[in-house]
Design a protein around this motif. Structure first.
Motif, PDB file in Angstrom:
ATOM      1  N   GLN A  95     -28.247  11.741   7.378  1.00  0.00           N
ATOM      2  CA  GLN A  95     -27.407  10.842   8.170  1.00  0.00           C
ATOM      3  C   GLN A  95     -25.938  11.196   8.012  1.00  0.00           C
ATOM      4  O   GLN A  95     -25.155  11.102   8.969  1.00  0.00           O
ATOM      5  CB  GLN A  95     -27.644   9.387   7.762  1.00  0.00           C
ATOM      6  N   GLN A  96     -25.539  11.626   6.813  1.00  0.00           N
ATOM      7  CA  GLN A  96     -24.144  12.001   6.593  1.00  0.00           C
ATOM      8  C   GLN A  96     -23.765  13.223   7.428  1.00  0.00           C
ATOM      9  O   GLN A  96     -22.626  13.325   7.910  1.00  0.00           O
ATOM     10  CB  GLN A  96     -23.904  12.276   5.111  1.00  0.00           C
ATOM     11  N   VAL A  97     -24.700  14.149   7.613  1.00  0.00           N
ATOM     12  CA  VAL A  97     -24.429  15.296   8.490  1.00  0.00           C
ATOM     13  C   VAL A  97     -24.072  14.792   9.895  1.00  0.00           C
ATOM     14  O   VAL A  97     -23.076  15.215  10.490  1.00  0.00           O
ATOM     15  CB  VAL A  97     -25.640  16.241   8.547  1.00  0.00           C
ATOM     16  N   LEU A 156     -29.293  20.331  16.601  1.00  0.00           N
ATOM     17  CA  LEU A 156     -28.090  19.508  16.484  1.00  0.00           C
ATOM     18  C   LEU A 156     -27.635  19.151  17.892  1.00  0.00           C
ATOM     19  O   LEU A 156     -27.742  19.967  18.810  1.00  0.00           O
ATOM     20  CB  LEU A 156     -26.978  20.274  15.765  1.00  0.00           C
ATOM     21  N   ALA A 157     -27.130  17.951  18.066  1.00  0.00           N
ATOM     22  CA  ALA A 157     -26.704  17.535  19.405  1.00  0.00           C
ATOM     23  C   ALA A 157     -25.512  16.604  19.325  1.00  0.00           C
ATOM     24  O   ALA A 157     -25.389  15.798  18.395  1.00  0.00           O
ATOM     25  CB  ALA A 157     -27.854  16.850  20.144  1.00  0.00           C
ATOM     26  N   THR A 158     -24.628  16.740  20.298  1.00  0.00           N
ATOM     27  CA  THR A 158     -23.522  15.797  20.482  1.00  0.00           C
ATOM     28  C   THR A 158     -23.502  15.368  21.942  1.00  0.00           C
ATOM     29  O   THR A 158     -23.964  16.088  22.826  1.00  0.00           O
ATOM     30  CB  THR A 158     -22.154  16.410  20.123  1.00  0.00           C
ATOM     31  N   SER A 159     -22.970  14.183  22.179  1.00  0.00           N
ATOM     32  CA  SER A 159     -22.868  13.650  23.538  1.00  0.00           C
ATOM     33  C   SER A 159     -21.545  12.928  23.677  1.00  0.00           C
ATOM     34  O   SER A 159     -21.078  12.284  22.731  1.00  0.00           O
ATOM     35  CB  SER A 159     -24.027  12.683  23.814  1.00  0.00           C
ATOM     36  N   GLY A 160     -20.936  13.040  24.823  1.00  0.00           N
ATOM     37  CA  GLY A 160     -19.684  12.340  25.084  1.00  0.00           C
ATOM     38  C   GLY A 160     -19.527  12.040  26.561  1.00  0.00           C
ATOM     39  O   GLY A 160     -19.986  12.810  27.415  1.00  0.00           O
ATOM     40  N   HIS A 161     -18.907  10.914  26.857  1.00  0.00           N
ATOM     41  CA  HIS A 161     -18.638  10.546  28.247  1.00  0.00           C
ATOM     42  C   HIS A 161     -17.395  11.303  28.715  1.00  0.00           C
ATOM     43  O   HIS A 161     -16.313  11.142  28.151  1.00  0.00           O
ATOM     44  CB  HIS A 161     -18.407   9.035  28.362  1.00  0.00           C
ATOM     45  N   TRP A 162     -17.558  12.135  29.732  1.00  0.00           N
ATOM     46  CA  TRP A 162     -16.427  12.846  30.324  1.00  0.00           C
ATOM     47  C   TRP A 162     -15.753  11.953  31.360  1.00  0.00           C
ATOM     48  O   TRP A 162     -16.422  11.195  32.083  1.00  0.00           O
ATOM     49  CB  TRP A 162     -16.888  14.146  30.972  1.00  0.00           C
ATOM     50  N   GLY A 188     -17.940  19.424  16.625  1.00  0.00           N
ATOM     51  CA  GLY A 188     -18.956  18.610  15.966  1.00  0.00           C
ATOM     52  C   GLY A 188     -20.186  19.418  15.602  1.00  0.00           C
ATOM     53  O   GLY A 188     -20.749  19.272  14.504  1.00  0.00           O
ATOM     54  N   LEU A 189     -20.611  20.298  16.508  1.00  0.00           N
ATOM     55  CA  LEU A 189     -21.770  21.140  16.213  1.00  0.00           C
ATOM     56  C   LEU A 189     -21.480  22.105  15.074  1.00  0.00           C
ATOM     57  O   LEU A 189     -22.338  22.361  14.217  1.00  0.00           O
ATOM     58  CB  LEU A 189     -22.176  21.915  17.468  1.00  0.00           C
ATOM     59  N   ARG A 190     -20.276  22.659  15.049  1.00  0.00           N
ATOM     60  CA  ARG A 190     -19.917  23.606  13.977  1.00  0.00           C
ATOM     61  C   ARG A 190     -19.964  22.924  12.609  1.00  0.00           C
ATOM     62  O   ARG A 190     -20.464  23.488  11.633  1.00  0.00           O
ATOM     63  CB  ARG A 190     -18.530  24.185  14.253  1.00  0.00           C
ATOM     64  N   VAL A 191     -19.431  21.719  12.559  1.00  0.00           N
ATOM     65  CA  VAL A 191     -19.463  20.975  11.301  1.00  0.00           C
ATOM     66  C   VAL A 191     -20.915  20.686  10.909  1.00  0.00           C
ATOM     67  O   VAL A 191     -21.301  20.798   9.733  1.00  0.00           O
ATOM     68  CB  VAL A 191     -18.651  19.678  11.416  1.00  0.00           C
ATOM     69  N   GLY A 192     -21.729  20.317  11.890  1.00  0.00           N
ATOM     70  CA  GLY A 192     -23.130  20.055  11.601  1.00  0.00           C
ATOM     71  C   GLY A 192     -23.837  21.265  11.015  1.00  0.00           C
ATOM     72  O   GLY A 192     -24.620  21.139  10.058  1.00  0.00           O
ATOM     73  N   ARG A 193     -23.552  22.452  11.556  1.00  0.00           N
ATOM     74  CA  ARG A 193     -24.168  23.671  11.013  1.00  0.00           C
ATOM     75  C   ARG A 193     -23.746  23.907   9.562  1.00  0.00           C
ATOM     76  O   ARG A 193     -24.571  24.233   8.702  1.00  0.00           O
ATOM     77  CB  ARG A 193     -23.768  24.877  11.866  1.00  0.00           C
ATOM     78  N   ARG A 194     -22.452  23.748   9.292  1.00  0.00           N
ATOM     79  CA  ARG A 194     -21.962  23.991   7.925  1.00  0.00           C
ATOM     80  C   ARG A 194     -22.592  23.020   6.935  1.00  0.00           C
ATOM     81  O   ARG A 194     -22.996  23.410   5.834  1.00  0.00           O
ATOM     82  CB  ARG A 194     -20.435  23.883   7.876  1.00  0.00           C
TER      83      ARG A 194
END
Length: 574
Positions: A26-28, A135-141, A205-211
């Motif tokens: 969850q912290q990731v 890994l996934a991120t979502s944002g309202h454009w 966000g994805l890069r941080v998730g990978r690390r």
């Protein structure tokens, strides 16, 4: 990456390690979320928090972990988006050709998406060349194209009016951008520079998730983490089955309506039969209205996500994990507005999802009436504001209304609350007035807007905005202007949504909650009043001290106290 010593464990992970890994996963997701918010340029992500991040199963996309502050409708629906992407890659024979640094971009509302402005990035996470998770991120454009700025089209009759539809396509290959795909997307939307910046924030966000995953697997080994993920999923399924098994078997019907379809069609019926049989729960929406001609449609995946959100609100200790969905069945007519297919427009998905949540909670109220709250305000009432910004560039932003939550069996409803499926905040007035040529005259709680009862519903809000420039225009997609949020067990209904325009000093009340691209000249304004929440229990049993407190705080007027609570001056009865 290489996980180092795999240290493959037995099938079970010890309870202490399992608890540690659950929190670590969850912290990731939390750090992914935090990075996205702090990197984003548009206020809809950086200040309104209209985004989500998470980790998802390698084979079917089921949720592993999510950021605790992520948008619930994104969290609940992202697993379907990842699963659909996996299925598409499998069909194309590309699931075995994934590389580290690959990123897929996606917003298709009919395959795990919500509506066109909600853009998702999906990235495979590989261990020694083998797919471990997603890994996934979502944002309202702020804009994804379409016929109106902000991609909010209240009277759309085709999805093509609502913006660019992006199936899962490769945006980055092995860490390098596919420029033709990026050029195609940004060549078809307004304010591409701003959206490019938000895209980079999502990639961050994805890069941080990978690390963080690299660090986690280096410490515990891929085998141990993989076993923990499987065990957490099994436990989530077991917990859901336990919850369902404790409910009385039977069929519990409930129905409600949307005001209209946004394109001239009348009220739309949403019918649910909730069936409990042992440890299995079925949501049967057979008999609900057919496809809407306007934007009040919902994809099947988002319907399922909304139903799960309602269950999570009723049972807050239920883990947000794909395993929790295993004991749940969904039945929807192929020709229902809850099972939209292209080209049905879906821009009003938030209010459709709102009504799904209402009927699920309503049906549960017939199953366990002593535990279920009154109806909440029931609409996001999104006002899309567009104008030439103070920097001279075209700009648009969605403004989702807050409102009143339904009264609880043991307490009053929350005031100024977000909807159950969202955590997006109304942007700060200072930010809005700095970016747009507008003035906020009022943002305040609306007296007498809540349902009355032994426990009072939460109050709705009043939003009043004045234009300072001829470029300002508004569009609104909302609901609950005709069918007010209902009270339960003797509680009264709340006040419904209202919208009116002030043009050249004259007030014009609008008949519903859908407004298409009204141009506001300098001095013109718009006032939107969101609904309150329904009341719970007989108002005559409300303690005099609580009525007096409501009067003192401005939640009710003296006239309301006298008419509803039957007291000439409640303070005299303390």
């Amino acid at each position: 990456m290489t996980a180092g010593d795999d240290r493959r464990p037995s099938a079970d992970v010890d309870p202490t390690t399992l608890a540690v890994l659950r929190a670590a996963l969850q912290q990731v997701a939390t750090e992914m979320d935090t990075t996205l918010v702090r990197s984003a340029f548009s206020p809809v992500i950086s200040e309104m928090d209209d985004r989500a991040s998470g980790l998802y199963d390698a084979m079917d996309g089921a949720t592993i972990a999510q950021g605790p502050d992520s948008m619930p409708i994104f969290v609940a629906g992202m697993g379907y988006a990842v699963g659909r992407t996996i299925g598409l890659l499998r069909e194309r024979g590309r699931l075995d050709d994934l590389r580290g640094g690959d990123v897929y971009i996606f917003n298709d509302p009919y395959a795990g998406g919500t509506h066109a402005p909600d853009v998702k990035l999906l990235a495979p996470y590989l261990v020694d060349g083998e797919l471990f998770c997603w890994l996934a991120t979502s944002g309202h454009w702020l804009d994804i194209g379409g016929s109106l700025p902000g991609s909010v089209v209240p009277d759309a009759t085709e999805c093509y009016e609502e913006g660019l539809r992006i199936p899962p396509v490769l945006l980055h290959r092995a860490g390098r951008e596919c420029p033709d795909v990026a050029d195609l997307i940004f060549g078809n939307i307004r304010a591409p520079q701003l959206q490019r910046a938000d895209l980079e924030a999502m990639l961050n966000g994805l890069r941080v998730g990978r690390r963080r995953m690299d660090e986690l697997l280096a410490r515990y080994g891929a085998g141990t983490v993989r076993a923990a993920i499987a065990q957490l999923r099994t436990r989530a399924a077991q917990r859901m089955r336990q919850i369902v098994a404790e409910l009385p078997d039977g069929e519990y019907p409930f129905e409600d309506h949307l005001d209209d379809d946004g394109a001239g069609g009348g009220p739309m019926l949403l019918r649910l039969a909730l069936r409990i049989a042992g440890d299995t729960m079925t949501f049967d929406f057979t008999g609900s209205a057919g496809p809407a001609r306007g934007p009040m449609n919902l994809s099947r995946d988002t319907t399922a996500a909304a139903a799960f959100i309602a269950i999570k609100h009723m049972f807050p200790d239920l883990p947000v994990n794909g395993g929790a969905l295993e004991p749940v069945r969904l039945v929807i007519d192929d020709s229902s507005f809850l099972n939209a297919v292209r080209p049905a427009p879906v821009g009003g998905y938030l209010d459709c999802a709102s009504r799904v949540i209402t009927v699920v909670l309503g049906a549960l109220g017939r199953c366990v009436p002593e535990h279920v709250p009154a109806d909440w305000f029931g609409t996001s009432a999104v006002m899309s504001l567009s104008a030439t910004g103070r920097d001279g560039r075209p700009a648009a932003i969605p403004l989702p209304a807050a409102g009143g939550m339904g009264a609880l069996p043991d307490d009053d409803g929350l005031v100024n609350a977000p909807p159950p499926h969202g955590t997006a905040k109304y942007p700060p007035v200072e930010t809005m007035e700095r970016r747009f040529p507008i003035r906020f005259d009022r943002i305040e709680l609306t007296a007498d807007s809540a349902g009355d009862g032994l426990h009072r519903g939460g109050l709705g809000n009043t939003y009043q905005i004045t234009s300072l420039d001829p470029s300002v225009s508004i569009s609104i997609i909302g609901d609950r202007a005709r069918f007010a949020p209902f009270g339960v067990r003797g509680g009264t209904d709340a006040r419904a949504l209202t919208v009116h325009l002030d043009v050249e000093g004259r007030r014009r009340d609008l008949p519903g909650a859908k407004v298409r691209h009204v141009r506001l000249r300098p001095g013109d304004g718009v006032t939107l009043r969101s609904p309150g929440g329904g009341g719970w229990g007989d108002p005559r049993h409300r303690p005099p001290a609580a009525v007096t407190a409501d009067l003192r705080d401005g939640y009710i007027t003296m006239a309301r106290a006298q008419a509803v609570y039957g007291r000439r001056n409640p303070s005299e009865e303390e």
